[in-house]
Design a protein around this motif. Structure first.
Motif, mmCIF file in Angstrom:
data_model
loop_
_atom_site.group_PDB
_atom_site.id
_atom_site.type_symbol
_atom_site.label_atom_id
_atom_site.label_comp_id
_atom_site.label_asym_id
_atom_site.label_seq_id
_atom_site.Cartn_x
_atom_site.Cartn_y
_atom_site.Cartn_z
ATOM 1 N N GLU A 16 0.829 -1.211 0.000
ATOM 2 C CA GLU A 16 0.000 0.000 0.000
ATOM 3 C C GLU A 16 0.864 1.263 0.000
ATOM 4 N N LYS A 17 1.989 1.237 0.712
ATOM 5 C CA LYS A 17 2.908 2.385 0.710
ATOM 6 C C LYS A 17 3.492 2.591 -0.690
ATOM 7 N N THR A 18 3.888 1.512 -1.337
ATOM 8 C CA THR A 18 4.427 1.613 -2.694
ATOM 9 C C THR A 18 3.360 2.155 -3.640
ATOM 10 N N MET A 19 2.131 1.627 -3.532
ATOM 11 C CA MET A 19 1.022 2.102 -4.362
ATOM 12 C C MET A 19 0.796 3.595 -4.162
ATOM 13 N N ALA A 20 0.787 4.041 -2.908
ATOM 14 C CA ALA A 20 0.567 5.458 -2.609
ATOM 15 C C ALA A 20 1.679 6.312 -3.211
ATOM 16 N N ASP A 21 2.924 5.867 -3.074
ATOM 17 C CA ASP A 21 4.050 6.606 -3.653
ATOM 18 C C ASP A 21 3.860 6.790 -5.159
ATOM 19 N N TYR A 22 3.575 5.691 -5.867
ATOM 20 C CA TYR A 22 3.428 5.765 -7.312
ATOM 21 C C TYR A 22 2.210 6.580 -7.714
ATOM 22 N N SER A 23 1.128 6.473 -6.953
ATOM 23 C CA SER A 23 -0.081 7.237 -7.270
ATOM 24 C C SER A 23 0.147 8.734 -7.131
ATOM 25 N N ILE A 24 0.930 9.130 -6.135
ATOM 26 C CA ILE A 24 1.131 10.550 -5.845
ATOM 27 C C ILE A 24 2.295 11.140 -6.621
ATOM 28 N N THR A 25 3.416 10.428 -6.691
ATOM 29 C CA THR A 25 4.629 11.013 -7.277
ATOM 30 C C THR A 25 5.097 10.343 -8.567
ATOM 31 N N GLY A 26 4.574 9.160 -8.870
ATOM 32 C CA GLY A 26 5.023 8.440 -10.059
ATOM 33 C C GLY A 26 6.272 7.619 -9.838
ATOM 34 N N LEU A 27 6.767 7.576 -8.600
ATOM 35 C CA LEU A 27 7.938 6.773 -8.249
ATOM 36 C C LEU A 27 7.890 6.472 -6.761
ATOM 37 N N SER A 28 8.845 5.680 -6.308
ATOM 38 C CA SER A 28 8.917 5.345 -4.890
ATOM 39 C C SER A 28 10.371 5.217 -4.471
ATOM 40 N N THR A 29 10.659 5.659 -3.267
ATOM 41 C CA THR A 29 11.990 5.437 -2.698
ATOM 42 C C THR A 29 12.015 4.124 -1.934
ATOM 43 N N GLY A 30 10.875 3.476 -1.863
ATOM 44 C CA GLY A 30 10.774 2.182 -1.193
ATOM 45 C C GLY A 30 11.053 1.049 -2.157
ATOM 46 N N ARG A 31 10.386 -0.038 -1.939
ATOM 47 C CA ARG A 31 10.586 -1.246 -2.739
ATOM 48 C C ARG A 31 10.142 -1.057 -4.185
ATOM 49 N N HIS A 32 10.846 -1.758 -5.072
ATOM 50 C CA HIS A 32 10.433 -1.790 -6.476
ATOM 51 C C HIS A 32 9.163 -2.634 -6.556
ATOM 52 N N PRO A 33 8.201 -2.246 -7.390
ATOM 53 C CA PRO A 33 6.954 -3.016 -7.489
ATOM 54 C C PRO A 33 7.139 -4.501 -7.801
ATOM 55 N N MET A 34 8.190 -4.861 -8.540
ATOM 56 C CA MET A 34 8.387 -6.273 -8.884
ATOM 57 C C MET A 34 8.714 -7.138 -7.675
ATOM 58 N N VAL A 35 9.148 -6.532 -6.581
ATOM 59 C CA VAL A 35 9.410 -7.289 -5.350
ATOM 60 C C VAL A 35 8.159 -8.072 -4.945
ATOM 61 N N TYR A 36 7.000 -7.457 -5.140
ATOM 62 C CA TYR A 36 5.745 -8.081 -4.718
ATOM 63 C C TYR A 36 5.338 -9.241 -5.624
ATOM 64 N N TYR A 37 5.920 -9.314 -6.799
ATOM 65 C CA TYR A 37 5.644 -10.396 -7.744
ATOM 66 C C TYR A 37 6.721 -11.480 -7.749
ATOM 67 N N ARG A 38 7.851 -11.258 -7.124
ATOM 68 C CA ARG A 38 9.009 -12.127 -7.313
ATOM 69 C C ARG A 38 8.740 -13.579 -6.949
ATOM 70 N N SER A 39 8.136 -13.857 -5.807
ATOM 71 C CA SER A 39 7.923 -15.271 -5.444
ATOM 72 C C SER A 39 6.969 -15.935 -6.438
ATOM 73 N N TRP A 40 5.958 -15.204 -6.892
ATOM 74 C CA TRP A 40 5.044 -15.736 -7.897
ATOM 75 C C TRP A 40 5.813 -16.019 -9.189
ATOM 76 N N ALA A 41 6.651 -15.058 -9.608
ATOM 77 C CA ALA A 41 7.412 -15.225 -10.851
ATOM 78 C C ALA A 41 8.327 -16.444 -10.777
ATOM 79 N N LYS A 42 9.030 -16.593 -9.668
ATOM 80 C CA LYS A 42 9.921 -17.759 -9.504
ATOM 81 C C LYS A 42 9.141 -19.055 -9.572
ATOM 82 N N SER A 43 7.970 -19.076 -8.942
ATOM 83 C CA SER A 43 7.167 -20.311 -8.929
ATOM 84 C C SER A 43 6.649 -20.666 -10.320
#
Length: 153
Positions: A16-43
């Motif tokens: 949610e923090k990453t989503m808020a960052d991208y919604s407001i500023t178009g970027l994030s100083t936090g995690r890259h969005p792909m972090v949330y997909y990585r375990s799914w991608a590996k599987s």
């Protein structure tokens, strides 16, 4: 959690923090969005951008990444070029005109893609010659992180 007039408001989770960052500023100083997909991608046997140099030339690769740039130069005879990015780096995707027409809606509508293609290695340059595209699955209540790509420049 925060209190507002006696009500407990739960704090945001990392996604949610990453989503808020991208919604407001178009970027994030936090995690890259792909972090949330990585375990799914590996599987699902999908590689990361950092894995591409270790894949065999002309092998079929599957990768999940965000699109940061879409280009279709007038001199490219209908070819489309994507620059993709994950939490580890970037990659290049070349899309032949017939493949672009077949997957046009997915390619243009979604920020994060599952791409299958043949890995081209020429003089140290890596390109994925795309064969198919899918959008990535929903992240629960969030359909897609609103990453802005630079398109058709």
């Amino acid at each position: 959690s925060t209190t507002l007039e006696g009500e407990n408001i739960p704090g945001m989770n990392e996604l949610e923090k990453t989503m808020a960052d991208y919604s407001i500023t178009g970027l994030s100083t936090g995690r890259h969005p792909m972090v949330y997909y990585r375990s799914w991608a590996k599987s699902h046997g999908l590689v990361a951008c950092c894995d591409l140099p270790f894949c065999e030339p002309d092998s079929i690769v599957k990768i999940a990444a965000g699109v940061i740039c879409r280009q279709q130069p007038g001199t490219a005879k209908g070819f489309v070029f994507l620059t993709i990015e994950d939490e580890f780096g970037t990659g290049n995707v070349i899309i032949k005109p017939n493949i672009f027409e077949r997957y046009r809606e997915v390619i243009l509508r979604h920020n994060f893609l599952w791409i299958r293609g043949r890995l081209q290695k020429e003089e140290g340059v890596l390109n994925i010659i795309a064969e198919s595209f899918k959008n990535l699955p929903s992240l629960g209540s969030i359909d897609e992180i609103p990453v802005v790509s630079r398109d058709f420049h």
